[in-house]
Design a protein around this motif. Sequence first.
Motif: not given
Length: 234
Positions: A25-30, A53-65
């Motif tokens: 998923d390219v340009g994944t944001d959340h 990096e900002g959107p990618l950090e949001r993406a990692r957070e969704t993965g964690r949650v």
Amino acid sequence: MWHLELSPRLRLLANWVRSGARIADVGTDHAYLPVWLVYNGRVASAIASDLREGPLERARETGRVYGAEEVDFRLCNGLSGIRPEEADTIIIAGMGGENIAAILAGASWTADGAHTLLLQPQTKAEDLRLFLSEHGYQITREALVWDRGILYPCMEAMAGRETLSLGQLYGGAKLLHDPLGEQYIIAKIIRFQSAVAGLNQAGGPKNQEKADALREILTALLSMREEWRHANCS
Ligand SMILES: C[S@@+](CC[C@H](N)C(=O)[O-])C[C@H]1O[C@@H](n2cnc3c(N)ncnc32)[C@H](O)[C@@H]1O
């Protein structure tokens, strides 16, 4: 565990992902879409990438949650950090059609016949359709979806050949039987009619030339609308 609900636009794309696919998923944001697909056991693997990096950090957070940490998060421009053999399904959604086209132009391996593309342009869908038809892809499926008051086109494309008429470039390559097809075409007719009126009012030979080009598109859209009616109204 939290329940992740996709928006109608992302749900339509999720429904098009083949079970057991390896997605990027390219340009994944959340990263809602790849996380949802992994969380629901729909895919064999998932890469979620973003330019920033900002959107990618949001993406990692969704993965964690949602406990979907096996999603492979990557910081890269377009497909530059993804190898062809790492995914069979490339999703690029929520960007302008010209940006999606530029990403595909930078990764010609996406037209190798081994990849399915799921594309959802927010604007300039006609630029994307034109790019696909001129660079060895064909649109195999297209559908419209309402999401927060906006009508979005979604496309599935893969390697192939196709020539699109002017009407299809603007009114959709595969929307003749879509229940929302007429609304999509009418919205474009209204937009072009008001642009032509504005150019006529401004006057001058340059504006006249632009108005003539838009009138040609309008004519093509009007006949697309007739085609849609013929196909859908008894
Ligand atoms: C509006 S969000 C869309 C998020 C999600 N794909 C969706 O459809 O809801 C667009 C994202 O694309 C990213 N983006 C824009 N150009 C990009 C590029 N060339 N390569 C990777 N990501 C890009 C932006 O950083 C942003 O996070």
